[in-house]
Design an enzyme around this catalytic site. Structure first.
Site, PDB file in Angstrom:
ATOM      1  N   CYS A   1       0.827  -1.212   0.000  1.00 23.91           N
ATOM      2  CA  CYS A   1       0.000   0.000   0.000  1.00 23.91           C
ATOM      3  C   CYS A   1       0.862   1.263   0.000  1.00 23.91           C
ATOM      4  O   CYS A   1       1.562   1.544   0.969  1.00 23.91           O
ATOM      5  CB  CYS A   1      -0.900  -0.045   1.237  1.00 23.91           C
ATOM      6  SG  CYS A   1      -1.761   1.480   1.621  1.00 23.91           S
TER       7      CYS A   1
ATOM      8  N   CYS B   1       0.143   3.765   2.774  1.00 22.55           N
ATOM      9  CA  CYS B   1       0.615   3.196   4.044  1.00 22.55           C
ATOM     10  C   CYS B   1       2.110   3.461   4.209  1.00 22.55           C
ATOM     11  O   CYS B   1       2.575   3.802   5.302  1.00 22.55           O
ATOM     12  CB  CYS B   1       0.359   1.695   4.095  1.00 22.55           C
ATOM     13  SG  CYS B   1      -1.374   1.216   3.987  1.00 22.55           S
TER      14      CYS B   1
END
Length: 102
Positions: free
Chosen positions: A31, A34
């Site tokens: 991600c 993230c």
């Protein structure tokens, strides 16, 4: 204090039974947002000892993610006294994360 990696095995002790508020970061290695959020959380964790910041990889700990109804990441959940009190989905800058902790 550093960001603590949390699994099902240590979740109860690190999050539910914590004597201070816990910011739970639900994330994944693949991600992009993230990855952008990780250094922000590390910086906050290194400068504050009144909160605990933990990281949960949703790919490794899908049951925890399911238990918290996480469907989008990054997902930040603030837990106080074992209960969720706030939630934020998506990348947030340092100021927004600090506001979440207020």
């Amino acid at each position: 204090m550093a960001v603590v990696k949390v699994t099902r095995e240590n979740f109860e002790n690190e999050v539910i039974k914590s004597d201070k508020p816990v910011l739970v970061d639900f994330n994944a290695d693949w991600c992009g947002p993230c990855k952008m959020l990780a250094p922000v959380l590390e910086e906050i964790a290194g400068s504050r000892d009144d909160v605990k910041i933990v990281s949960i990889n949703v790919d490794d700990e899908d049951i925890l993610a399911e238990d918290y109804g996480v469907s989008s990441i990054p997902c930040l959940v603030v837990v106080k006294d074992g209960k969720e009190v706030k939630r934020s989905i998506g990348f947030r800058g340092k100021d927004a994360v600090l506001e979440l902790l207020r």
